[in-house]
Design a protein around this motif. Structure first.
Motif, PDB file in Angstrom:
ATOM      1  N   ALA A  86       0.836  -1.205   0.000  1.00  0.00           N
ATOM      2  CA  ALA A  86       0.000   0.000   0.000  1.00  0.00           C
ATOM      3  C   ALA A  86       0.867   1.249   0.000  1.00  0.00           C
ATOM      4  CB  ALA A  86      -0.934  -0.008   1.203  1.00  0.00           C
ATOM      5  N   ALA A  87       1.977   1.222   0.741  1.00  0.00           N
ATOM      6  CA  ALA A  87       2.864   2.383   0.799  1.00  0.00           C
ATOM      7  C   ALA A  87       3.438   2.700  -0.574  1.00  0.00           C
ATOM      8  CB  ALA A  87       3.982   2.133   1.804  1.00  0.00           C
ATOM      9  N   ASN A  88       3.912   1.678  -1.287  1.00  0.00           N
ATOM     10  CA  ASN A  88       4.487   1.920  -2.610  1.00  0.00           C
ATOM     11  C   ASN A  88       3.421   2.380  -3.604  1.00  0.00           C
ATOM     12  OD1 ASN A  88       7.190   1.363  -2.038  1.00  0.00           O
ATOM     13  ND2 ASN A  88       6.924  -0.825  -2.324  1.00  0.00           N
ATOM     14  N   PHE A  89       2.238   1.790  -3.515  1.00  0.00           N
ATOM     15  CA  PHE A  89       1.148   2.210  -4.399  1.00  0.00           C
ATOM     16  C   PHE A  89       0.785   3.670  -4.144  1.00  0.00           C
ATOM     17  CE2 PHE A  89      -3.523   2.747  -4.869  1.00  0.00           C
ATOM     18  CZ  PHE A  89      -3.563   2.770  -6.252  1.00  0.00           C
ATOM     19  N   TYR A  90       0.578   4.027  -2.885  1.00  0.00           N
ATOM     20  CA  TYR A  90       0.195   5.395  -2.552  1.00  0.00           C
ATOM     21  C   TYR A  90       1.282   6.396  -2.947  1.00  0.00           C
ATOM     22  CZ  TYR A  90      -3.974   4.205   0.230  1.00  0.00           C
ATOM     23  OH  TYR A  90      -5.213   3.791   0.640  1.00  0.00           O
ATOM     24  N   ALA A  91       2.545   6.021  -2.726  1.00  0.00           N
ATOM     25  CA  ALA A  91       3.647   6.936  -3.021  1.00  0.00           C
ATOM     26  C   ALA A  91       3.651   7.343  -4.489  1.00  0.00           C
ATOM     27  CB  ALA A  91       4.979   6.286  -2.651  1.00  0.00           C
ATOM     28  N   ILE A  92       3.349   6.376  -5.361  1.00  0.00           N
ATOM     29  CA  ILE A  92       3.324   6.655  -6.798  1.00  0.00           C
ATOM     30  C   ILE A  92       1.993   7.279  -7.219  1.00  0.00           C
ATOM     31  CG2 ILE A  92       3.403   5.610  -9.094  1.00  0.00           C
ATOM     32  CD1 ILE A  92       5.229   3.421  -7.844  1.00  0.00           C
ATOM     33  N   PHE A  93       0.903   6.685  -6.784  1.00  0.00           N
ATOM     34  CA  PHE A  93      -0.435   7.121  -7.220  1.00  0.00           C
ATOM     35  C   PHE A  93      -0.776   8.521  -6.721  1.00  0.00           C
ATOM     36  CE2 PHE A  93      -5.204   6.575  -7.293  1.00  0.00           C
ATOM     37  CZ  PHE A  93      -5.302   6.444  -8.673  1.00  0.00           C
ATOM     38  N   ASN A  94      -0.089   8.989  -5.704  1.00  0.00           N
ATOM     39  CA  ASN A  94      -0.327  10.338  -5.186  1.00  0.00           C
ATOM     40  C   ASN A  94       0.017  11.413  -6.207  1.00  0.00           C
ATOM     41  OD1 ASN A  94      -1.198  11.983  -2.993  1.00  0.00           O
ATOM     42  ND2 ASN A  94       0.912  12.442  -2.457  1.00  0.00           N
ATOM     43  N   ILE A  95       0.910  11.070  -7.160  1.00  0.00           N
ATOM     44  CA  ILE A  95       1.338  12.067  -8.151  1.00  0.00           C
ATOM     45  C   ILE A  95       1.197  11.574  -9.592  1.00  0.00           C
ATOM     46  CG2 ILE A  95       2.910  13.366  -6.662  1.00  0.00           C
ATOM     47  CD1 ILE A  95       5.202  11.630  -7.727  1.00  0.00           C
ATOM     48  N   ALA A  96       0.713  10.344  -9.795  1.00  0.00           N
ATOM     49  CA  ALA A  96       0.579   9.801 -11.142  1.00  0.00           C
ATOM     50  C   ALA A  96      -0.823   9.238 -11.342  1.00  0.00           C
ATOM     51  CB  ALA A  96       1.615   8.711 -11.390  1.00  0.00           C
ATOM     52  N   GLY A  97      -1.334   9.387 -12.545  1.00  0.00           N
ATOM     53  CA  GLY A  97      -2.659   8.874 -12.866  1.00  0.00           C
ATOM     54  C   GLY A  97      -2.715   8.364 -14.292  1.00  0.00           C
ATOM     55  N   ALA A  98      -3.904   8.081 -14.775  1.00  0.00           N
ATOM     56  CA  ALA A  98      -4.084   7.548 -16.120  1.00  0.00           C
ATOM     57  C   ALA A  98      -3.413   8.454 -17.161  1.00  0.00           C
ATOM     58  CB  ALA A  98      -5.569   7.404 -16.424  1.00  0.00           C
ATOM     59  N   GLY A  99      -2.627   7.831 -18.039  1.00  0.00           N
ATOM     60  CA  GLY A  99      -1.919   8.586 -19.066  1.00  0.00           C
ATOM     61  C   GLY A  99      -0.506   8.960 -18.678  1.00  0.00           C
ATOM     62  N   ASP A 100      -0.131   8.698 -17.418  1.00  0.00           N
ATOM     63  CA  ASP A 100       1.209   9.039 -16.946  1.00  0.00           C
ATOM     64  C   ASP A 100       2.144   7.836 -17.063  1.00  0.00           C
ATOM     65  OD1 ASP A 100       0.559  11.665 -16.364  1.00  0.00           O
ATOM     66  OD2 ASP A 100      -0.065  11.195 -14.315  1.00  0.00           O
ATOM     67  N   HIS A 101       3.397   8.074 -16.728  1.00  0.00           N
ATOM     68  CA  HIS A 101       4.461   7.088 -16.911  1.00  0.00           C
ATOM     69  C   HIS A 101       5.445   7.205 -15.755  1.00  0.00           C
ATOM     70  CE1 HIS A 101       8.578   6.143 -18.584  1.00  0.00           C
ATOM     71  NE2 HIS A 101       7.935   5.042 -18.964  1.00  0.00           N
ATOM     72  N   ILE A 102       6.013   6.090 -15.329  1.00  0.00           N
ATOM     73  CA  ILE A 102       7.089   6.112 -14.336  1.00  0.00           C
ATOM     74  C   ILE A 102       8.247   5.264 -14.842  1.00  0.00           C
ATOM     75  CG2 ILE A 102       5.505   6.445 -12.388  1.00  0.00           C
ATOM     76  CD1 ILE A 102       6.121   3.504 -11.628  1.00  0.00           C
ATOM     77  N   VAL A 103       9.433   5.550 -14.336  1.00  0.00           N
ATOM     78  CA  VAL A 103      10.618   4.740 -14.594  1.00  0.00           C
ATOM     79  C   VAL A 103      10.958   4.022 -13.301  1.00  0.00           C
ATOM     80  CG1 VAL A 103      13.084   4.777 -15.143  1.00  0.00           C
ATOM     81  CG2 VAL A 103      11.504   6.270 -16.389  1.00  0.00           C
ATOM     82  N   ALA A 104      11.184   2.720 -13.386  1.00  0.00           N
ATOM     83  CA  ALA A 104      11.452   1.940 -12.178  1.00  0.00           C
ATOM     84  C   ALA A 104      12.643   1.014 -12.384  1.00  0.00           C
ATOM     85  CB  ALA A 104      10.218   1.125 -11.776  1.00  0.00           C
TER      86      ALA A 104
END
Length: 426
Positions: A86-104
């Motif tokens: 939940a922590a990792n999900f919230y950390a990313i989802f707090n600033i990213a949404g549909a149409g966005d992209h992350i590098v991991a």
């Protein structure tokens, strides 16, 4: 004493009882909180006043423990979650949404890899995975105009790859995005990622922070250093007025606390992945001895890793504290006091020999957990990955002979004796 050392913070941060108050952190086991007027309650709902009105958003026990972890990491604010996932999900989802992209980083816990590559992809968030030792140029090449964050694990589970935090942070910042890192295995005792440029830190508190395998939990910590308002178009979700709170701007109203306030007010309000006050209380008990336990874990692990490296029945050993390890240089830089208590190694004879070894242990426990006080092991080929053949195991980075050892705080010689008697039966 304003600059307490980290050992003292483990015991005293987060909760300071006043005269006549409980010396130990109280368990506030209540869903709701009483107020004298509707206006007082309304101001809380509008985020115009500090306080508590419903434990799904905030609870005094949880907040005290979150404040302690924030202090240990050197952050401005933190929030507890019901699990590390939940922590990792919230950390990313707090600033990213549909149409966005992350590098991991590709070297992350399998559950987190699946969270990002499968579940979040279904939500419209795309991801590019790169090696944890990627160069600055390779990281920048993976970043797109719609990239909202770079994510990695300081010490990966279970590969034990070490993230070059400074390189990843520079690449992220030069492209106007934050670096989020999971610091579960090192804990703030062995690494404080904010000091190397990370912006947000997460933990599965179920591991070393709890230390006793009693409660599942997680935490998100914000450094307060990333300037969201510098990139208003990219992070409009934090900068622009929020219609669900009468048009407040989190950056304008809460400054360096904007990120955690938004996470609490929006995500925790709507998704509700909170730990119970009792779980937070138990986590705090673990935190009080974190500095003592982590040191012992690392001492034991290094001694056992050296023993395994010299044993003729062991084909290979992976532990960053060994000079032979490819990440030894980064370990000295980022984890000078020790990496963790987790070791992986291979037994001669492959899958069959590893199974005999595991079944012959007497002190060490076969378990799926890691990073608690008691030594435990797992042979993925015969448990979590038993549906795969040897070729498939190698393809996913888990060899048939691989054993993951989580070294506890028992006497190291007792652990070695147990390992030796089991190896003698191969």
């Amino acid at each position: 004493m304003s600059n307490k050392r980290i050992e003292t913070k483990c015991l005293h941060s987060g909760y300071s009882p006043k005269n006549g108050e409980p010396r130990m952190l109280p368990i506030v086991q209540s869903t709701t909180f009483k107020y004298e007027s509707s206006k007082e309650m309304g101001d809380l709902f509008d985020l115009k006043a500090d306080g508590y009105f419903y434990s799904r958003l905030a609870n005094p026990t949880n907040d005290a423990v979150a404040a302690k972890i924030a202090d240990l990491e050197g952050g401005v604010a933190a929030i507890l979650t019901s699990s590390g996932q939940a922590a990792n999900f919230y950390a990313i989802f707090n600033i990213a949404g549909a149409g966005d992209h992350i590098v991991a980083s590709s070297a992350i816990y399998g559950g987190t890899f699946n969270l990002i590559s499968v579940t979040m992809k279904k939500m419209g968030i795309d991801a590019t995975f790169i090696a944890p030792d990627s160069s600055y140029e390779e990281i920048c090449a993976a970043i797109r105009p719609n990239t909202k964050a770079v994510f990695g694990e300081v010490l990966a589970n279970p590969s034990l790859a070490i993230l070059d935090i400074e390189t990843f942070a520079k690449a992220a910042h030069d492209n106007g995005i934050p670096l989020i890192v999971d610091n579960t295995f090192p804990t703030p005792i062995n690494c404080r990622p904010f000091e190397f440029g990370a912006d947000i830190v997460t933990h599965s508190t179920s591991k070393y922070m709890d230390g006793h395998a009693t409660v599942v939990g997680g935490v998100v910590v914000d450094s307060g250093n990333f300037e969201w308002s510098k990139y208003p178009e990219k992070f409009a979700c934090i900068v622009d007025p929020d219609p669900s709170y009468h048009g407040i701007s989190y950056t304008e109203q809460f400054g360096r606390g904007a990120y955690i306030t938004k996470l609490t007010a929006q995500l925790m309000r709507d998704l509700g992945s909170i730990p119970s006050a009792m779980n937070a209380f138990l986590l705090n008990l673990g935190l009080e001895t974190l500095h003592v336990r982590v040191e012992r874990h690392c001492q034991n692990a290094l001694k056992i890793a050296k023993y395994l490296e010299s044993n003729e029945k062991i084909t290979w050993v992976n532990y960053p504290g060994l000079e032979s390890n490819k990440y030894y240089g980064l370990a000295k830089k980022y984890l000078p006091n020790g990496s963790s208590g987790v070791i992986s190694f291979g037994v001669k004879g492959g899958r069959e020999a590893a199974t005999v070894f595991m079944d012959s242990l007497k002190l060490c426990t076969v378990a799926t957990h890691v990073a608690d006080a008691k030594t435990c092991l797992l042979h993925p080929a015969s448990t979590t990955h038993r549906q795969l053949n040897d070729e498939q195991l190698i393809e996913c980075g888990t060899t048939p002979d691989l054993i993951r050892l989580s070294v506890g705080i028992e006497n190291a010689d007792d652990i070695i004796e147990d390992i030796q008697q089991a190896l003698n039966l191969i």
